[in-house]
Design a protein around this motif. Structure first.
Motif, PDB file in Angstrom:
ATOM      1  N   GLY A  64       0.799  -1.218   0.000  1.00 54.59           N
ATOM      2  CA  GLY A  64       0.000   0.000   0.000  1.00 54.59           C
ATOM      3  C   GLY A  64       0.830   1.266   0.000  1.00 54.59           C
ATOM      4  N   ALA A  65       1.946   1.229   0.727  1.00 55.77           N
ATOM      5  CA  ALA A  65       2.791   2.421   0.824  1.00 55.77           C
ATOM      6  C   ALA A  65       4.205   1.987   1.160  1.00 55.77           C
ATOM      7  CB  ALA A  65       2.253   3.374   1.888  1.00 55.77           C
ATOM      8  N   GLY A  66       5.155   2.804   0.740  1.00 55.96           N
ATOM      9  CA  GLY A  66       6.544   2.488   1.036  1.00 55.96           C
ATOM     10  C   GLY A  66       7.395   3.747   1.014  1.00 55.96           C
ATOM     11  N   LEU A  67       8.444   3.723   1.809  1.00 63.43           N
ATOM     12  CA  LEU A  67       9.368   4.850   1.854  1.00 63.43           C
ATOM     13  C   LEU A  67      10.276   4.835   0.634  1.00 63.43           C
ATOM     14  CD1 LEU A  67      10.868   7.174   3.336  1.00 63.43           C
ATOM     15  CD2 LEU A  67      12.234   5.390   4.469  1.00 63.43           C
ATOM     16  N   LEU A  68      10.411   5.974  -0.012  1.00 62.01           N
ATOM     17  CA  LEU A  68      11.373   6.103  -1.111  1.00 62.01           C
ATOM     18  C   LEU A  68      12.737   6.365  -0.478  1.00 62.01           C
ATOM     19  CD1 LEU A  68      12.166   6.391  -4.078  1.00 62.01           C
ATOM     20  CD2 LEU A  68      11.515   8.814  -3.938  1.00 62.01           C
ATOM     21  N   ARG A  69      13.654   5.418  -0.664  1.00 60.25           N
ATOM     22  CA  ARG A  69      14.971   5.555  -0.062  1.00 60.25           C
ATOM     23  C   ARG A  69      16.017   4.938  -0.977  1.00 60.25           C
ATOM     24  NH1 ARG A  69      15.348   3.580   5.931  1.00 60.25           N
ATOM     25  NH2 ARG A  69      14.625   1.674   4.938  1.00 60.25           N
TER      26      ARG A  69
ATOM     27  N   ALA B  91       8.670  17.155  -8.204  1.00 62.60           N
ATOM     28  CA  ALA B  91       7.289  17.281  -7.751  1.00 62.60           C
ATOM     29  C   ALA B  91       7.224  18.052  -6.439  1.00 62.60           C
ATOM     30  CB  ALA B  91       6.682  15.884  -7.560  1.00 62.60           C
ATOM     31  N   ALA B  92       6.125  18.744  -6.259  1.00 63.44           N
ATOM     32  CA  ALA B  92       5.924  19.502  -5.023  1.00 63.44           C
ATOM     33  C   ALA B  92       5.872  18.554  -3.838  1.00 63.44           C
ATOM     34  CB  ALA B  92       4.635  20.309  -5.115  1.00 63.44           C
ATOM     35  N   ALA B  93       6.228  19.050  -2.663  1.00 64.70           N
ATOM     36  CA  ALA B  93       6.286  18.222  -1.453  1.00 64.70           C
ATOM     37  C   ALA B  93       4.924  17.642  -1.113  1.00 64.70           C
ATOM     38  CB  ALA B  93       6.819  19.043  -0.294  1.00 64.70           C
ATOM     39  N   ASP B  94       3.841  18.335  -1.475  1.00 60.90           N
ATOM     40  CA  ASP B  94       2.507  17.842  -1.137  1.00 60.90           C
ATOM     41  C   ASP B  94       1.884  17.021  -2.261  1.00 60.90           C
ATOM     42  OD1 ASP B  94       2.072  19.856  -2.934  1.00 60.90           O
ATOM     43  OD2 ASP B  94       0.530  20.883  -1.737  1.00 60.90           O
ATOM     44  N   GLU B  95       2.639  16.817  -3.349  1.00 56.83           N
ATOM     45  CA  GLU B  95       2.134  15.988  -4.444  1.00 56.83           C
ATOM     46  C   GLU B  95       2.230  14.512  -4.064  1.00 56.83           C
ATOM     47  OE1 GLU B  95       0.283  15.423  -7.988  1.00 56.83           O
ATOM     48  OE2 GLU B  95       0.908  17.389  -7.265  1.00 56.83           O
ATOM     49  N   VAL B  96       1.123  13.793  -4.249  1.00 57.62           N
ATOM     50  CA  VAL B  96       1.128  12.359  -3.944  1.00 57.62           C
ATOM     51  C   VAL B  96       1.785  11.613  -5.095  1.00 57.62           C
ATOM     52  CG1 VAL B  96      -0.297  10.313  -3.518  1.00 57.62           C
ATOM     53  CG2 VAL B  96      -0.934  12.528  -2.510  1.00 57.62           C
ATOM     54  N   VAL B  97       2.823  10.863  -4.771  1.00 63.21           N
ATOM     55  CA  VAL B  97       3.577  10.115  -5.786  1.00 63.21           C
ATOM     56  C   VAL B  97       3.367   8.617  -5.563  1.00 63.21           C
ATOM     57  CG1 VAL B  97       5.868   9.659  -6.730  1.00 63.21           C
ATOM     58  CG2 VAL B  97       5.304  11.947  -5.880  1.00 63.21           C
ATOM     59  N   ARG B  98       3.234   7.892  -6.665  1.00 67.96           N
ATOM     60  CA  ARG B  98       3.047   6.441  -6.571  1.00 67.96           C
ATOM     61  C   ARG B  98       4.110   5.725  -7.390  1.00 67.96           C
ATOM     62  NH1 ARG B  98      -3.223   4.974  -7.356  1.00 67.96           N
ATOM     63  NH2 ARG B  98      -2.369   2.930  -6.754  1.00 67.96           N
ATOM     64  N   CYS B  99       4.445   4.532  -6.956  1.00 75.33           N
ATOM     65  CA  CYS B  99       5.439   3.713  -7.660  1.00 75.33           C
ATOM     66  C   CYS B  99       4.847   3.237  -8.980  1.00 75.33           C
ATOM     67  CB  CYS B  99       5.833   2.514  -6.796  1.00 75.33           C
ATOM     68  SG  CYS B  99       6.930   1.341  -7.613  1.00 75.33           S
TER      69      CYS B  99
ATOM     70  N   GLU C 134       5.877   0.818 -10.664  1.00 76.95           N
ATOM     71  CA  GLU C 134       5.983  -0.639 -10.755  1.00 76.95           C
ATOM     72  C   GLU C 134       4.860  -1.346  -9.995  1.00 76.95           C
ATOM     73  OE1 GLU C 134       7.343  -4.201 -12.047  1.00 76.95           O
ATOM     74  OE2 GLU C 134       8.158  -2.255 -12.619  1.00 76.95           O
ATOM     75  N   CYS C 135       4.652  -0.977  -8.726  1.00 73.49           N
ATOM     76  CA  CYS C 135       3.668  -1.700  -7.904  1.00 73.49           C
ATOM     77  C   CYS C 135       2.437  -0.871  -7.544  1.00 73.49           C
ATOM     78  CB  CYS C 135       4.326  -2.211  -6.624  1.00 73.49           C
ATOM     79  SG  CYS C 135       4.831  -0.902  -5.464  1.00 73.49           S
ATOM     80  N   GLY C 136       2.495   0.424  -7.770  1.00 74.54           N
ATOM     81  CA  GLY C 136       1.354   1.289  -7.483  1.00 74.54           C
ATOM     82  C   GLY C 136       1.296   1.787  -6.057  1.00 74.54           C
ATOM     83  N   ALA C 137       2.268   1.409  -5.215  1.00 74.21           N
ATOM     84  CA  ALA C 137       2.249   1.847  -3.814  1.00 74.21           C
ATOM     85  C   ALA C 137       2.455   3.352  -3.709  1.00 74.21           C
ATOM     86  CB  ALA C 137       3.337   1.121  -3.033  1.00 74.21           C
ATOM     87  N   LEU C 138       1.922   3.910  -2.627  1.00 74.45           N
ATOM     88  CA  LEU C 138       2.177   5.316  -2.336  1.00 74.45           C
ATOM     89  C   LEU C 138       3.655   5.464  -1.990  1.00 74.45           C
ATOM     90  CD1 LEU C 138      -0.917   5.884  -0.022  1.00 74.45           C
ATOM     91  CD2 LEU C 138      -0.651   6.838  -2.324  1.00 74.45           C
ATOM     92  N   LEU C 139       4.346   6.340  -2.698  1.00 69.65           N
ATOM     93  CA  LEU C 139       5.765   6.568  -2.422  1.00 69.65           C
ATOM     94  C   LEU C 139       5.876   7.759  -1.484  1.00 69.65           C
ATOM     95  CD1 LEU C 139       7.762   6.094  -5.759  1.00 69.65           C
ATOM     96  CD2 LEU C 139       8.008   4.823  -3.634  1.00 69.65           C
ATOM     97  N   ILE C 140       6.310   7.490  -0.263  1.00 68.50           N
ATOM     98  CA  ILE C 140       6.397   8.549   0.739  1.00 68.50           C
ATOM     99  C   ILE C 140       7.823   9.079   0.788  1.00 68.50           C
ATOM    100  CG2 ILE C 140       5.901   9.170   3.110  1.00 68.50           C
ATOM    101  CD1 ILE C 140       3.496   8.108   1.470  1.00 68.50           C
ATOM    102  N   ARG C 141       7.931  10.371   0.631  1.00 70.91           N
ATOM    103  CA  ARG C 141       9.263  11.001   0.626  1.00 70.91           C
ATOM    104  C   ARG C 141       9.567  11.602   2.003  1.00 70.91           C
ATOM    105  NH1 ARG C 141       7.874  15.065  -3.974  1.00 70.91           N
ATOM    106  NH2 ARG C 141       5.769  14.521  -3.235  1.00 70.91           N
TER     107      ARG C 141
END
Length: 249
Positions: free
Chosen positions: A195-200, A222-230, A232-239
């Motif tokens: 569902g979600a994962g840290l971008l690292r 992308a802006a800091a408040d822009e929701v980014v998704r992977c 490959e898997c569609g997970a929410l990429l949390i920065r």
């Protein structure tokens, strides 16, 4: 979709709790004590089958013993009758010879039958011993099963408590999570995807795939408040600061 960066990070907490819950539930479903009880139950089943087989064999031997015993008793009666006739006066020589021949045959057959009875008695003793041994094994294994079951209960109760605590913690986190992100997260989870994962270090924390430079550049812009998704898997990429990206505009 835009969601404040700080609120996006709440989804990492949800993902972390869900990962811990998944591990705990897996352990709860695969307790060593559960396997131990199952193994003991199998051994109890084998021992009970042994006892049943011995019991059936004992019944068969008992029937055969009674049949043979009745046969021996009958031969003894005939021997006594023939012996009584032999002792009577006035028996014709031919009849006397026939009686002697029959009596000798009866004695031989009775002797053989009595030997068979002795063999049957030995078999009965062996079968009885096997039945007692199997029953003793069942009793011992049932005690083992009770002990393992008690230990399983303690471990299961502890695991259930930890799962309940985590579930309570998750409910508290979810109550503060952005509804729109939670909806995306839940859809991902429903399809068996992260569902979600840290971008690292250029990798998605959900599927562990390394992102290409072009994708990383777009995310960095992308802006800091822009929701980014992977992709490959569609997970929410949390920065976060660990992502190694420059803040977007």
């Amino acid at each position: 979709m835009k969601v404040d960066a700080a609120r996006q990070r709440i989804m990492l907490e949800v993902a972390e709790v869900d990962a811990d819950l998944a591990k705990l539930r897996h352990r709860r479903a695969n307790l060593p004590e559960e396997q131990e009880v199952a193994e003991i139950d199998k051994r109890i089943g084998v021992a009970r089958d042994d006892a049943v087989r011995a019991d059936i064999a004992a019944q068969d031997l008992d029937r055969e013993y009674k049949r043979l015993e009745a046969e021996v008793s009958g031969m003894r009666s005939r021997e006594a009758h023939d012996a009584e006739l032999l002792n009577q006066a006035g028996v014709a020589p031919k009849a006397l010879s026939e009686l002697q021949h029959e009596l000798a045959g009866l004695v031989r057959r009775r002797s053989a039958a009595e030997d068979d009875l002795l063999d049957l008695m030995e078999q009965q003793e062996a079968t009885s011993a096997e039945h007692d041994r199997a029953q003793a094994v069942v009793v011992a294994l049932e005690a083992e099963a009770a002990d393992a079951g008690a230990r399983r209960g303690v471990v299961a109760l502890e695991a259930d408590g930890r799962i309940a605590d985590l579930a309570t913690r998750r409910a508290a986190i979810v109550a503060d999570a952005p509804a729109e992100l939670l909806a995306v997260y839940d859809r991902q989870q429903a399809h068996g995807k992260p569902g979600a994962g840290l971008l690292r270090q250029g990798r998605c924390g959900g599927c562990r795939m390394e992102l290409d430079r072009g994708t990383l550049s777009k995310i960095a812009a992308a802006a800091a408040d822009e929701v980014v998704r992977c992709e490959e898997c569609g997970a929410l990429l949390i920065r976060t600061n660990e992502s190694g990206l420059k803040a977007g505009g």
